[in-house]
Design a protein around this motif. Structure first.
Motif, mmCIF file in Angstrom:
data_model
loop_
_atom_site.group_PDB
_atom_site.id
_atom_site.type_symbol
_atom_site.label_atom_id
_atom_site.label_comp_id
_atom_site.label_asym_id
_atom_site.label_seq_id
_atom_site.Cartn_x
_atom_site.Cartn_y
_atom_site.Cartn_z
ATOM 1 N N ALA A 56 0.800 -1.224 0.000
ATOM 2 C CA ALA A 56 0.000 0.000 0.000
ATOM 3 C C ALA A 56 0.835 1.278 0.000
ATOM 4 C CB ALA A 56 -0.932 0.013 1.213
ATOM 5 N N ILE A 57 2.029 1.233 0.574
ATOM 6 C CA ILE A 57 2.831 2.447 0.720
ATOM 7 C C ILE A 57 4.067 2.416 -0.170
ATOM 8 C CG2 ILE A 57 4.161 3.890 2.322
ATOM 9 C CD1 ILE A 57 2.404 2.670 4.576
ATOM 10 N N GLU A 58 4.774 1.312 -0.159
ATOM 11 C CA GLU A 58 6.083 1.249 -0.803
ATOM 12 C C GLU A 58 6.032 0.776 -2.257
ATOM 13 O OE1 GLU A 58 9.360 0.245 2.218
ATOM 14 O OE2 GLU A 58 7.601 -0.853 2.969
ATOM 15 N N ARG A 59 4.874 0.730 -2.844
ATOM 16 C CA ARG A 59 4.765 0.302 -4.244
ATOM 17 C C ARG A 59 5.641 1.197 -5.119
ATOM 18 N NH1 ARG A 59 1.187 3.589 -2.882
ATOM 19 N NH2 ARG A 59 0.234 5.130 -4.237
ATOM 20 N N GLY A 60 6.390 0.571 -5.997
ATOM 21 C CA GLY A 60 7.288 1.308 -6.870
ATOM 22 C C GLY A 60 8.607 1.694 -6.228
ATOM 23 N N LEU A 61 8.796 1.310 -4.982
ATOM 24 C CA LEU A 61 10.021 1.623 -4.241
ATOM 25 C C LEU A 61 10.631 0.328 -3.726
ATOM 26 C CD1 LEU A 61 8.566 4.505 -2.023
ATOM 27 C CD2 LEU A 61 9.840 4.762 -4.169
ATOM 28 N N SER A 62 11.816 0.428 -3.152
ATOM 29 C CA SER A 62 12.415 -0.720 -2.464
ATOM 30 C C SER A 62 11.581 -1.028 -1.226
ATOM 31 C CB SER A 62 13.839 -0.397 -2.013
ATOM 32 O OG SER A 62 14.639 -0.035 -3.107
ATOM 33 N N TRP A 63 11.506 -2.302 -0.869
ATOM 34 C CA TRP A 63 10.761 -2.691 0.328
ATOM 35 C C TRP A 63 11.674 -2.491 1.524
ATOM 36 C CZ3 TRP A 63 8.976 -8.310 1.749
ATOM 37 C CH2 TRP A 63 8.085 -8.250 2.822
ATOM 38 N N ARG A 64 11.510 -1.372 2.210
ATOM 39 C CA ARG A 64 12.370 -1.028 3.346
ATOM 40 C C ARG A 64 11.746 -1.399 4.686
ATOM 41 N NH1 ARG A 64 16.619 2.832 2.005
ATOM 42 N NH2 ARG A 64 16.530 3.167 -0.223
ATOM 43 N N TRP A 65 10.422 -1.348 4.796
ATOM 44 C CA TRP A 65 9.762 -1.670 6.048
ATOM 45 C C TRP A 65 9.447 -3.160 6.077
ATOM 46 C CZ3 TRP A 65 9.290 0.943 10.504
ATOM 47 C CH2 TRP A 65 9.699 2.273 10.477
ATOM 48 N N THR A 66 10.514 -3.944 6.169
ATOM 49 C CA THR A 66 10.415 -5.401 6.210
ATOM 50 C C THR A 66 9.912 -5.841 7.589
ATOM 51 O OG1 THR A 66 12.662 -5.594 7.018
ATOM 52 C CG2 THR A 66 12.353 -5.632 4.599
ATOM 53 N N GLU A 67 9.624 -7.107 7.710
ATOM 54 C CA GLU A 67 9.166 -7.657 8.989
ATOM 55 C C GLU A 67 10.152 -7.321 10.109
ATOM 56 O OE1 GLU A 67 7.906 -11.967 10.960
ATOM 57 O OE2 GLU A 67 8.579 -11.884 8.873
#
Length: 155
Positions: free
Chosen positions: A25-36
């Motif tokens: 919902a937030i990081e679409r198109g970006l690197s996935w930084r808020w991982t588990e």
């Protein structure tokens, strides 16, 4: 008001679901930084609240807010697409705002994608105002608008 969901502090077991909702919902198109792992650190941090809204065991939305000396910062905030415009986001934001007020915060700040008119309108409806922009804030993919809400001073 009776709600069909419950807002609570997140637990360690919620980290993966929060991270996945952030990615989608937030990081679409970006690197996935808020991982588990990063969400779990936020849940365990004494300077951070991670609030979640659930109904029948299903995560509907979340907000992650960090505390400074006199201001709080909403670093992530999302509601599942199918739950938007149902009051979940407003309830989560009100919960975070009340918590910040109790903690003695004078303001809440946040960033939103400059092209996300829906998010900006949502925050404006809840008393936030734009005060600056940050070119390239989102990995040089998109600029951010910075928003703030001043909290009422204690009498």
């Amino acid at each position: 008001m009776i709600t069909a969901y419950e807002i609570t502090l997140a637990q360690a077991a919620d980290a993966r679901e929060i991270a996945e909702l952030s990615r989608d919902a937030i990081e679409r198109g970006l690197s996935w930084r808020w991982t588990e792992r990063r969400v779990l650190r936020a849940i365990r941090s004494e300077e951070t609240n991670v609030a979640i809204a659930r109904r029948d065991g299903v995560l509907l939305g979340f907000g992650i807010m960090q505390y400074g000396d006199d201001e709080a910062h909403i670093v992530l905030f999302a509601v599942r697409a199918q739950q938007r415009r149902s009051g979940v986001g407003s309830a989560l934001l009100a919960w975070l705002e009340a918590t910040a007020a109790v903690a003695g915060m004078q303001a809440i700040r946040l960033e939103a994608r400059i092209g996300n008119a829906t998010a900006k309108a949502f925050y404006r409806r809840h008393g936030f105002s734009e005060y600056a922009s940050s070119p390239g804030y989102y990995e040089d993919v998109e600029d951010a608008v910075r928003m703030v809400k001043r909290l009422a001073a204690e009498p």
